[in-house]
Design a protein around this motif. Structure first.
Motif, PDB file in Angstrom:
ATOM      1  N   VAL A  97       0.856  -1.185   0.000  1.00 57.27           N
ATOM      2  CA  VAL A  97       0.000   0.000   0.000  1.00 57.27           C
ATOM      3  C   VAL A  97       0.896   1.241   0.000  1.00 57.27           C
ATOM      4  N   LEU A  98       0.697   2.108  -0.976  1.00 53.85           N
ATOM      5  CA  LEU A  98       1.365   3.410  -0.981  1.00 53.85           C
ATOM      6  C   LEU A  98       0.366   4.410  -0.422  1.00 53.85           C
ATOM      7  N   ALA A  99       0.651   4.912   0.776  1.00 53.50           N
ATOM      8  CA  ALA A  99      -0.327   5.708   1.509  1.00 53.50           C
ATOM      9  C   ALA A  99       0.150   7.141   1.715  1.00 53.50           C
ATOM     10  N   GLY A 100      -0.810   8.006   2.033  1.00 59.91           N
ATOM     11  CA  GLY A 100      -0.484   9.402   2.283  1.00 59.91           C
ATOM     12  C   GLY A 100      -0.020  10.092   1.010  1.00 59.91           C
ATOM     13  N   SER A 101       1.025  10.891   1.137  1.00 58.24           N
ATOM     14  CA  SER A 101       1.551  11.629  -0.016  1.00 58.24           C
ATOM     15  C   SER A 101       2.742  10.898  -0.625  1.00 58.24           C
ATOM     16  N   SER A 102       2.633   9.586  -0.753  1.00 58.66           N
ATOM     17  CA  SER A 102       3.721   8.793  -1.332  1.00 58.66           C
ATOM     18  C   SER A 102       3.851   9.067  -2.830  1.00 58.66           C
ATOM     19  N   VAL A 103       4.995   8.693  -3.360  1.00 59.11           N
ATOM     20  CA  VAL A 103       5.286   8.863  -4.783  1.00 59.11           C
ATOM     21  C   VAL A 103       4.287   8.070  -5.623  1.00 59.11           C
ATOM     22  N   ASP A 104       4.083   8.510  -6.839  1.00 58.34           N
ATOM     23  CA  ASP A 104       3.226   7.815  -7.791  1.00 58.34           C
ATOM     24  C   ASP A 104       3.733   6.392  -8.003  1.00 58.34           C
ATOM     25  N   ALA A 105       2.849   5.434  -7.794  1.00 55.10           N
ATOM     26  CA  ALA A 105       3.241   4.027  -7.950  1.00 55.10           C
ATOM     27  C   ALA A 105       3.678   3.706  -9.369  1.00 55.10           C
ATOM     28  N   HIS A 106       3.239   4.512 -10.334  1.00 56.20           N
ATOM     29  CA  HIS A 106       3.532   4.238 -11.739  1.00 56.20           C
ATOM     30  C   HIS A 106       4.584   5.177 -12.306  1.00 56.20           C
ATOM     31  N   ASN A 107       5.290   5.866 -11.418  1.00 51.22           N
ATOM     32  CA  ASN A 107       6.435   6.671 -11.832  1.00 51.22           C
ATOM     33  C   ASN A 107       7.461   5.757 -12.514  1.00 51.22           C
ATOM     34  N   PRO A 108       8.043   6.166 -13.651  1.00 53.65           N
ATOM     35  CA  PRO A 108       9.000   5.290 -14.337  1.00 53.65           C
ATOM     36  C   PRO A 108      10.132   4.786 -13.453  1.00 53.65           C
ATOM     37  N   LYS A 109      10.623   5.622 -12.550  1.00 52.95           N
ATOM     38  CA  LYS A 109      11.712   5.204 -11.658  1.00 52.95           C
ATOM     39  C   LYS A 109      11.221   4.185 -10.628  1.00 52.95           C
ATOM     40  N   THR A 110       9.994   4.345 -10.157  1.00 46.65           N
ATOM     41  CA  THR A 110       9.421   3.373  -9.227  1.00 46.65           C
ATOM     42  C   THR A 110       9.289   2.014  -9.899  1.00 46.65           C
ATOM     43  N   VAL A 111       8.745   2.023 -11.107  1.00 48.96           N
ATOM     44  CA  VAL A 111       8.557   0.776 -11.846  1.00 48.96           C
ATOM     45  C   VAL A 111       9.893   0.112 -12.116  1.00 48.96           C
ATOM     46  N   ARG A 112      10.889   0.905 -12.545  1.00 52.35           N
ATOM     47  CA  ARG A 112      12.197   0.339 -12.874  1.00 52.35           C
ATOM     48  C   ARG A 112      12.888  -0.205 -11.627  1.00 52.35           C
ATOM     49  N   ALA A 113      12.786   0.516 -10.499  1.00 55.24           N
ATOM     50  CA  ALA A 113      13.438   0.060  -9.264  1.00 55.24           C
ATOM     51  C   ALA A 113      12.821  -1.223  -8.730  1.00 55.24           C
ATOM     52  N   SER A 114      11.574  -1.484  -9.083  1.00 51.87           N
ATOM     53  CA  SER A 114      10.928  -2.717  -8.619  1.00 51.87           C
ATOM     54  C   SER A 114      11.403  -3.935  -9.400  1.00 51.87           C
ATOM     55  N   VAL A 140      -3.363   2.195  -3.521  1.00 51.53           N
ATOM     56  CA  VAL A 140      -3.002   3.576  -3.204  1.00 51.53           C
ATOM     57  C   VAL A 140      -4.098   4.138  -2.302  1.00 51.53           C
ATOM     58  N   GLU A 141      -3.692   4.695  -1.164  1.00 53.23           N
ATOM     59  CA  GLU A 141      -4.647   5.250  -0.192  1.00 53.23           C
ATOM     60  C   GLU A 141      -4.133   6.621   0.258  1.00 53.23           C
ATOM     61  N   ASP A 142      -4.904   7.664  -0.021  1.00 55.47           N
ATOM     62  CA  ASP A 142      -4.457   9.022   0.306  1.00 55.47           C
ATOM     63  C   ASP A 142      -4.343   9.268   1.806  1.00 55.47           C
ATOM     64  N   ASP A 143      -5.107   8.544   2.602  1.00 58.16           N
ATOM     65  CA  ASP A 143      -5.119   8.730   4.054  1.00 58.16           C
ATOM     66  C   ASP A 143      -4.334   7.592   4.709  1.00 58.16           C
ATOM     67  N   ALA A 144      -3.130   7.894   5.173  1.00 57.26           N
ATOM     68  CA  ALA A 144      -2.289   6.854   5.775  1.00 57.26           C
ATOM     69  C   ALA A 144      -2.938   6.251   7.014  1.00 57.26           C
ATOM     70  N   ALA A 145      -3.603   7.072   7.825  1.00 54.19           N
ATOM     71  CA  ALA A 145      -4.274   6.558   9.019  1.00 54.19           C
ATOM     72  C   ALA A 145      -5.384   5.583   8.636  1.00 54.19           C
ATOM     73  N   ALA A 146      -6.075   5.853   7.542  1.00 54.08           N
ATOM     74  CA  ALA A 146      -7.134   4.952   7.084  1.00 54.08           C
ATOM     75  C   ALA A 146      -6.545   3.611   6.653  1.00 54.08           C
ATOM     76  N   ALA A 147      -5.345   3.646   6.063  1.00 49.95           N
ATOM     77  CA  ALA A 147      -4.692   2.395   5.660  1.00 49.95           C
ATOM     78  C   ALA A 147      -4.343   1.550   6.878  1.00 49.95           C
ATOM     79  N   VAL A 148      -3.874   2.191   7.950  1.00 57.88           N
ATOM     80  CA  VAL A 148      -3.550   1.478   9.187  1.00 57.88           C
ATOM     81  C   VAL A 148      -4.810   0.854   9.774  1.00 57.88           C
ATOM     82  N   ARG A 149      -5.876   1.632   9.840  1.00 58.10           N
ATOM     83  CA  ARG A 149      -7.121   1.120  10.417  1.00 58.10           C
ATOM     84  C   ARG A 149      -7.704  -0.014   9.570  1.00 58.10           C
ATOM     85  N   ALA A 150      -7.554   0.083   8.245  1.00 55.23           N
ATOM     86  CA  ALA A 150      -8.051  -0.977   7.369  1.00 55.23           C
ATOM     87  C   ALA A 150      -7.285  -2.276   7.609  1.00 55.23           C
ATOM     88  N   ALA A 151      -5.976  -2.166   7.818  1.00 56.30           N
ATOM     89  CA  ALA A 151      -5.168  -3.357   8.099  1.00 56.30           C
ATOM     90  C   ALA A 151      -5.596  -3.999   9.413  1.00 56.30           C
TER      91      ALA A 151
END
Length: 272
Positions: free
Chosen positions: A149-166, A177-188
């Motif tokens: 989960v990329l949460a909060g103000s994390s980098v774009d998951a589909h950024n070319p550098k992100t994709v290449r580094a993976s 992708v979840e804009d609210d990091a606290a919501a991601a924690v509560r969902a987990a």
């Protein structure tokens, strides 16, 4: 695979793909570029992901197996001039093959629920560096994680550098992708996972034998920003804060290194 002359940088399809270098265009069109043979290989192995592949004549000869895989999947493999390929890649030395792909992320509610019985999840909160984000995805994949989960103000998951580094791992495991990091924690937590915050001031020592029962539980690891870590209010939402012991004089560990240690500690304990 087409046998027509290579497309120039001015070709309409090439120009259209080049616009995907901008995040706003990627978000609007739900498309992104996967650059390099490993990324293209991973994308082609994910049914329905690849829209089109652009490749130079030289790369087509070098990666004949990829061209054959594209042909078998019914994906158009378009020859392009070197200059056209370079315009689609942000790499200093392009490998000669780039795929236009459909977005991979799905809503968190679709991926994280009690019914899915996840064992290991990585939540990245406000991770800004695309290289770090991609490497965490790669580490999570290697450790057998079920979801990133990329949460909060994390980098774009589909950024070319992100994709290449993976190195292709973005195509191997679900991504939310979840804009609210606290919501991601509560969902987990609602999905039955114990949330462990990676925190240098944590009360649990990752290497202490007493941590083994905790690490063996279904877990969501929470990782913070590269520079300032987790905000206190977000770390406080976790069930436990876990520190990686520093035995030398280093102030801290790189985010992706810390993530690898934490994810593998859980993977080992869960498989013991």
């Amino acid at each position: 695979m087409t046998t027509t002359p290579p497309l120039a940088a001015s070709n309409a399809r090439v120009k259209d793909a080049r616009r995907l270098s901008r995040r706003s265009v990627r978000s609007e069109r739900r498309l992104f570029l996967a650059d390099g043979p490993k990324a293209v290989e991973g994308a082609l192995a994910s049914p329905g992901t690849v829209v089109e592949v652009f490749a130079t004549v030289a790369a087509t000869g070098s990666y004949a197996a990829l061209a054959a895989a594209a042909d078998a999947a019914g994906v158009r493999w378009s020859l392009v001039e070197d200059k056209a390929l370079a315009s689609l890649s942000d790499s200093v030395t392009p490998a000669g093959v780039v795929a236009v792909c459909r977005h991979l992320d799905r809503p968190l509610d679709d991926l994280l629920s009690p019914e899915r019985s996840h064992r290991l999840v990585a939540i990245c909160a406000d991770v800004r560096d695309p290289g770090n984000a991609g490497t965490v995805v790669r580490c999570a994949d290697a450790a057998g994680a079920d979801l990133v989960v990329l949460a909060g103000s994390s980098v774009d998951a589909h950024n070319p550098k992100t994709v290449r580094a993976s190195v292709g791992s973005v195509f191997h495991l679900p991504l939310a992708v979840e804009d609210d990091a606290a919501a991601a924690v509560r969902a987990a937590q609602a999905a039955g996972l114990v949330v462990l915050a990676a925190d240098g001031a944590g009360e649990v020592d990752l290497h202490d034998p007493s941590a083994e029962p905790l690490l063996a539980r279904p877990t969501a690891w929470l990782f913070g920003n590269e520079a300032w870590g987790l905000p206190p209010e977000l770390a406080a939402l976790a069930d436990h804060r876990v520190r990686i012991p520093i035995h030398g004089r280093a102030e801290s560990l790189n985010l992706s290194t810390a993530a690898a240690l934490c994810l593998y500690a859980s993977a080992r304990a869960q498989r013991a």
